[in-house]
Scaffold this active site. Sequence first.
Site, PDB file in Angstrom:
ATOM      1  CD  GLU A   1       3.817  -9.269  -0.204  1.00  0.00           C
ATOM      2  OE1 GLU A   1       3.049 -10.164  -0.325  1.00  0.00           O
ATOM      3  OE2 GLU A   1       3.596  -7.982  -0.621  1.00  0.00           O
TER       4      GLU A   1
ATOM      5  CB  CYS B   1       9.101  -0.477  -1.310  1.00  0.00           C
ATOM      6  SG  CYS B   1       7.948  -0.037  -0.355  1.00  0.00           S
TER       7      CYS B   1
ATOM      8  CB  CYS C   1      -0.402  -2.011   9.095  1.00  0.00           C
ATOM      9  SG  CYS C   1      -0.439  -0.323   9.435  1.00  0.00           S
TER      10      CYS C   1
ATOM     11  CB  CYS D   1      -5.325   3.565   5.614  1.00  0.00           C
ATOM     12  SG  CYS D   1      -4.124   4.310   6.864  1.00  0.00           S
TER      13      CYS D   1
ATOM     14  CB  CYS E   1      -3.686   0.813   2.860  1.00  0.00           C
ATOM     15  SG  CYS E   1      -2.126  -0.194   3.141  1.00  0.00           S
TER      16      CYS E   1
ATOM     17  CB  CYS F   1       1.518   2.348  -3.490  1.00  0.00           C
ATOM     18  SG  CYS F   1       3.094   3.322  -4.247  1.00  0.00           S
TER      19      CYS F   1
HETATM   20  N1  SAH Z   1       2.385   3.611   7.073  1.00  0.00           N
HETATM   21  C1  SAH Z   1       3.045   4.480   6.252  1.00  0.00           C
HETATM   22  C2  SAH Z   1       3.993   3.593   5.435  1.00  0.00           C
HETATM   23  C3  SAH Z   1       3.436   2.458   4.477  1.00  0.00           C
HETATM   24  S1  SAH Z   1       2.229   2.849   3.182  1.00  0.00           S
HETATM   25  C4  SAH Z   1       2.249   5.467   5.200  1.00  0.00           C
HETATM   26  O1  SAH Z   1       1.157   5.264   5.516  1.00  0.00           O
HETATM   27  O2  SAH Z   1       2.791   6.521   4.957  1.00  0.00           O
HETATM   28  C5  SAH Z   1       3.020   3.686   1.852  1.00  0.00           C
HETATM   29  C6  SAH Z   1       2.226   4.477   1.130  1.00  0.00           C
HETATM   30  O3  SAH Z   1       1.505   3.831   0.074  1.00  0.00           O
HETATM   31  C7  SAH Z   1       1.355   5.480   1.685  1.00  0.00           C
HETATM   32  O4  SAH Z   1       1.526   6.955   1.381  1.00  0.00           O
HETATM   33  C8  SAH Z   1       0.041   4.986   1.544  1.00  0.00           C
HETATM   34  O5  SAH Z   1      -1.100   5.789   1.786  1.00  0.00           O
HETATM   35  C9  SAH Z   1       0.071   4.300   0.119  1.00  0.00           C
HETATM   36  N2  SAH Z   1      -0.875   3.582  -0.264  1.00  0.00           N
HETATM   37  C10 SAH Z   1      -1.446   2.850   0.743  1.00  0.00           C
HETATM   38  N3  SAH Z   1      -2.440   1.975  -0.200  1.00  0.00           N
HETATM   39  C11 SAH Z   1      -2.490   2.262  -1.437  1.00  0.00           C
HETATM   40  C12 SAH Z   1      -3.016   2.096  -2.789  1.00  0.00           C
HETATM   41  N4  SAH Z   1      -3.905   1.063  -2.762  1.00  0.00           N
HETATM   42  N5  SAH Z   1      -2.692   2.714  -3.854  1.00  0.00           N
HETATM   43  C13 SAH Z   1      -1.793   3.580  -3.907  1.00  0.00           C
HETATM   44  N6  SAH Z   1      -1.054   4.245  -2.552  1.00  0.00           N
HETATM   45  C14 SAH Z   1      -1.494   3.309  -1.680  1.00  0.00           C
END
Ligand code: SAH
Length: 333
Positions: free
Chosen positions: A83, A97, A104, A108, A111, A319
């Site tokens: 996406e 973005c 992935c 995390c 996420c 995000c």
């Molecule tokens: N893997 C990379 C880039 C993708 S995630 C990274 O982790 O930086 C991009 C950003 O979105 C990261 O800072 C991640 O922690 C954040 N993110 C992931 N899930 C989220 C959520 N549910 N709400 C807000 N931010 C989130």
Amino acid sequence: MDLAVLEETLAARGEPAYRTRQVWEWAARGAAGFEEMTNLPAALRAALGEAVPFSTLSRTAEARSKDGTVKALFSTHDGHPLETVLMTYRDGRRSLCISSQSGCPLTCTFCATGQMRFHRNLTASEILDQALYFRRLGPISHAVFMGMGEPMMNLDAVLEAARRLPDVGITPRRTTISTVGWLPGLTRFVSEVEEPIRLAISLHAPDDALRSMLMPVNLRYPLADVLAECERRFELRHQKVFVEYVMLRGVNDRVEQAAQLARLLDRKIYKVNLIPYNPTGAYEGSSRDAIAAFKNVLDRARLPATVRLTRGRDIQAACGQLAAERAVEVTPC
Ligand code: SAH
């Protein structure tokens, strides 16, 4: 467009070397097909149309948010989902973005992408085709590698794509690579990348114990080692490093944790982005008041901090909400 296939096709036809560049420049400026490339002979345009798919991606769905955010769901030629999201802001910024992987492998806990299956790294062409698709809809001013995937696990392709973004109208200073702190890639990025591409680090906790709970990758690459690389980047390039900190109610949003964060981060080096949590099921987001109180502690410590605007929540484009398998069902064209 697969630039290697393009180059091979042109070479096989005995075309001069500058043709690849000509085609690329048209695509980078938003051309929708070979037929628009009027400085190419008509026969060549037709032949390319036959031999070279214009994009390595096919768009399977698209959704538009009330706030103007557009999310596109793509499929690679071998059927993997990804996406891409375009965010528009009142000041005229149009920020894309971009995904670096389909799914992935990191898990995390907050996420959505982290909960889906990892398919594979995207190629440089697949990364660029996300930008070209949106460039056809209008100019793009910024790019952030904050879509699906961990860019530092796919650094070669990410850099190859990022280095072509200026042709699409996005300068290195307006390009940000966001990482959990995957050290093999991050160390290379710091040592090798001379362009002023911005670095953002997903921190989310001020200490190792909490960070490992939220982001298991921290067990492998702990905070101190990750921050040491960020500091090396600052020393080499004199460019601030962004810190992302997603605000989770009762988990990482207490004022004591803000104070701990302010002690951890040198205010000359870092700028903190507090991110309102976009619900994916696992946690509750912090209240506005809690975010304000947290920011207040950082402000008093004079650690630069902003609260990120949330875009595209109504279309699951915010995000961490990018989980393409689900999106196929919920956002058909
Ligand atoms: N893997 C990379 C880039 C993708 S995630 C990274 O982790 O930086 C991009 C950003 O979105 C990261 O800072 C991640 O922690 C954040 N993110 C992931 N899930 C989220 C959520 N549910 N709400 C807000 N931010 C989130």
